[in-house]
Write a protein that holds these residues in place. Structure first.
Motif, PDB file in Angstrom:
ATOM      1  N   TYR A   1       1.604   4.497  -2.961  1.00  0.00           N
ATOM      2  CA  TYR A   1       1.560   5.939  -2.737  1.00  0.00           C
ATOM      3  C   TYR A   1       2.895   6.596  -3.093  1.00  0.00           C
ATOM      4  O   TYR A   1       2.929   7.704  -3.633  1.00  0.00           O
ATOM      5  CB  TYR A   1       1.232   6.244  -1.270  1.00  0.00           C
ATOM      6  CG  TYR A   1      -0.241   6.176  -0.952  1.00  0.00           C
ATOM      7  CD1 TYR A   1      -1.111   7.225  -1.276  1.00  0.00           C
ATOM      8  CD2 TYR A   1      -0.784   5.055  -0.318  1.00  0.00           C
ATOM      9  CE1 TYR A   1      -2.461   7.155  -0.985  1.00  0.00           C
ATOM     10  CE2 TYR A   1      -2.131   4.972  -0.019  1.00  0.00           C
ATOM     11  CZ  TYR A   1      -2.970   6.036  -0.354  1.00  0.00           C
ATOM     12  OH  TYR A   1      -4.312   5.965  -0.071  1.00  0.00           O
ATOM     13  N   GLU A   2       4.001   5.907  -2.810  1.00  0.00           N
ATOM     14  CA  GLU A   2       5.312   6.533  -2.908  1.00  0.00           C
ATOM     15  C   GLU A   2       5.980   6.396  -4.280  1.00  0.00           C
ATOM     16  O   GLU A   2       6.783   7.246  -4.661  1.00  0.00           O
ATOM     17  CB  GLU A   2       6.250   5.926  -1.849  1.00  0.00           C
ATOM     18  CG  GLU A   2       5.826   6.234  -0.418  1.00  0.00           C
ATOM     19  CD  GLU A   2       6.681   5.497   0.602  1.00  0.00           C
ATOM     20  OE1 GLU A   2       7.452   4.597   0.189  1.00  0.00           O
ATOM     21  OE2 GLU A   2       6.568   5.813   1.792  1.00  0.00           O
TER      22      GLU A   2
ATOM     23  N   ARG B   1       2.397   2.590  -9.444  1.00  0.00           N
ATOM     24  CA  ARG B   1       1.030   3.062  -9.720  1.00  0.00           C
ATOM     25  C   ARG B   1       0.735   2.962 -11.215  1.00  0.00           C
ATOM     26  O   ARG B   1      -0.351   2.527 -11.619  1.00  0.00           O
ATOM     27  CB  ARG B   1       0.838   4.507  -9.258  1.00  0.00           C
ATOM     28  CG  ARG B   1       0.792   4.705  -7.771  1.00  0.00           C
ATOM     29  CD  ARG B   1       0.226   6.078  -7.419  1.00  0.00           C
ATOM     30  NE  ARG B   1       1.004   7.167  -8.015  1.00  0.00           N
ATOM     31  CZ  ARG B   1       2.092   7.698  -7.474  1.00  0.00           C
ATOM     32  NH1 ARG B   1       2.564   7.214  -6.337  1.00  0.00           N
ATOM     33  NH2 ARG B   1       2.721   8.701  -8.064  1.00  0.00           N
TER      34      ARG B   1
ATOM     35  N   GLU C   1       0.833  -1.201   0.000  1.00  0.00           N
ATOM     36  CA  GLU C   1       0.000   0.000   0.000  1.00  0.00           C
ATOM     37  C   GLU C   1       0.871   1.256   0.000  1.00  0.00           C
ATOM     38  O   GLU C   1       0.641   2.186  -0.784  1.00  0.00           O
ATOM     39  CB  GLU C   1      -0.921   0.004   1.220  1.00  0.00           C
ATOM     40  CG  GLU C   1      -1.792   1.256   1.302  1.00  0.00           C
ATOM     41  CD  GLU C   1      -2.592   1.353   2.597  1.00  0.00           C
ATOM     42  OE1 GLU C   1      -3.246   2.395   2.796  1.00  0.00           O
ATOM     43  OE2 GLU C   1      -2.542   0.402   3.407  1.00  0.00           O
ATOM     44  N   GLU C   2       1.883   1.285   0.865  1.00  0.00           N
ATOM     45  CA  GLU C   2       2.749   2.459   0.940  1.00  0.00           C
ATOM     46  C   GLU C   2       3.518   2.656  -0.369  1.00  0.00           C
ATOM     47  O   GLU C   2       3.703   3.791  -0.815  1.00  0.00           O
ATOM     48  CB  GLU C   2       3.721   2.316   2.116  1.00  0.00           C
ATOM     49  CG  GLU C   2       3.046   2.414   3.475  1.00  0.00           C
ATOM     50  CD  GLU C   2       4.052   2.446   4.612  1.00  0.00           C
ATOM     51  OE1 GLU C   2       5.271   2.413   4.339  1.00  0.00           O
ATOM     52  OE2 GLU C   2       3.621   2.519   5.774  1.00  0.00           O
TER      53      GLU C   2
ATOM     54  N   ILE D   1      -6.461   4.638  -3.614  1.00  0.00           N
ATOM     55  CA  ILE D   1      -5.459   3.594  -3.781  1.00  0.00           C
ATOM     56  C   ILE D   1      -5.875   2.403  -2.913  1.00  0.00           C
ATOM     57  O   ILE D   1      -6.320   2.590  -1.783  1.00  0.00           O
ATOM     58  CB  ILE D   1      -4.071   4.104  -3.344  1.00  0.00           C
ATOM     59  CG1 ILE D   1      -3.618   5.262  -4.234  1.00  0.00           C
ATOM     60  CG2 ILE D   1      -3.040   2.972  -3.352  1.00  0.00           C
ATOM     61  CD1 ILE D   1      -3.331   4.888  -5.660  1.00  0.00           C
TER      62      ILE D   1
ATOM     63  N   LEU E   1      -2.918   8.941  -8.016  1.00  0.00           N
ATOM     64  CA  LEU E   1      -3.139   9.551  -6.708  1.00  0.00           C
ATOM     65  C   LEU E   1      -4.427  10.358  -6.657  1.00  0.00           C
ATOM     66  O   LEU E   1      -4.923  10.664  -5.575  1.00  0.00           O
ATOM     67  CB  LEU E   1      -1.951  10.444  -6.347  1.00  0.00           C
ATOM     68  CG  LEU E   1      -0.625   9.719  -6.072  1.00  0.00           C
ATOM     69  CD1 LEU E   1       0.490  10.733  -5.841  1.00  0.00           C
ATOM     70  CD2 LEU E   1      -0.764   8.788  -4.877  1.00  0.00           C
TER      71      LEU E   1
END
Length: 323
Positions: free
Chosen positions: A81-82, A87, A77-78, A98, A94
């Motif tokens: 985002y990062e 993605r 999950e992180e 997510i 974003l």
């Protein structure tokens, strides 16, 4: 496909491709997406009154990235985002929600509950067979130990009851074994079984053969294999080094050593899939408790290792797909 965010648009404008991006681009071209989605779709939740499920392809891509990069559910999950390249590969942005770690966990549980890892493995190998990369004229069999946590400092106060210890050389190992049958021509895995670490390798040999091979290569741990397989195949089982050492020096011993070297050269192919899942995909220890979940994980990893090992041949035969 989600609408691209400003952050992702800025990322897309950069010139240099990272090794991760190159890897994802290559795997995007060789994974049989349509076949895998067809396998999973009947088991995937449909939209109802609750929250709308994420697109099935996005979740499959997230699941495969988890396996490639050895990420836990929270870490996956992180990472979404990062890391923009992850993605993009999943078709997420974003600007939209997510998948959280629970959603990622539930997708894996859905695959496990329906035994879909084996179907994914079969679909990948069906692609390889159609492309002429699984010839099935001969097989190489071997096993590797995968360590499990031996500590009892957990909620149950005990080690995993489905894992056991075994002695290899002068060292004790606690965990499980992955047994594989490998195509002698390509080095790709055609069969996978799992046991506790104390299971003798030769006990699994009959289940590792697909039935069409004419020759089988194995190390000295499979010396009793011919009696366990009710078929007429030519066996190339390694001799014990201690037995060779006992032979008198001379032409006869040299010939035996040459034959053993030829056997070892062929058997070396079976080490390549083990190297990919352990070193490249990061399988240092079992990820889950119990054999069933770890077997599903291994089936997925070996399917992906097959695609990775055959990517050059496959990329010359398939048209690129954009993530």
């Amino acid at each position: 496909m989600s609408q691209i965010s400003f952050a992702d648009a800025e990322y897309a404008g950069k010139r240099k491709k990272t090794r991760r991006e190159v890897f994802l681009e290559e795997m995007n071209q060789v994974v049989p997406w349509k076949a895998l989605l067809k396998v999973i779709e009947p088991h995937y939740p449909v939209a109802g009154r609750g929250r709308r499920p994420y697109p099935i392809e996005a979740m499959l891509r997230v699941h495969l990235m988890q396996n490639w990069f050895a990420l836990s559910d929270p870490a996956m999950e992180e990472a979404l985002y990062e890391i923009a390249s992850l993605r993009n590969f999943a078709g997420l942005a974003l600007s939209e929600p997510i998948p959280d770690e629970t959603t990622i966990l539930n997708f894996r549980h859905m695959l496990e509950a329906s035994d879909l890892a084996e179907d994914i493995f079969k679909q990948v190998n069906a692609l390889l067979a159609r492309k002429g990369l699984l010839l099935k004229r001969g097989s190489i069999v071997d096993a590797t130990i995968i360590a499990a946590p031996s500590s009892t400092k957990n909620e149950q106060g005990e080690r995993d009851p489905e894992m056991h210890q075994t002695k290899k050389g002068n060292q004790w190992h606690f965990g499980m074994k992955a047994h594989i049958g490998v195509d002698a021509d390509s080095g790709l895995v055609h069969t996978v079984t799992t046991t506790a670490a104390n299971e003798a390798d030769v006990e699994q040999v009959a289940d590792l053969l697909h039935g069409k091979e004419q020759q089988v290569w194995a190390d000295s741990g499979y010396r009793g294999a011919p009696a366990r397989v009710a078929r007429d195949v030519k066996w190339h089982i390694a001799a014990r080094p201690s037995d060779i050492a006992k032979l008198p020096e001379g032409v006869a011993k040299t010939r035996v050593q040459q034959r053993e070297h030829a056997k070892a050269s062929m058997r070396a192919k079976v080490e390549h899939p083990f190297r990919v899942i352990k070193r490249q995909f990061g399988l240092a220890k079992v990820r889950f408790k119990g054999l069933q979940k770890n077997t599903a994980h291994l089936l997925t990893l070996f399917a992906l290792s097959n695609l990775w090992m055959a990517r050059r041949q496959l990329m010359g035969q398939v048209r690129p797909q954009m993530a």
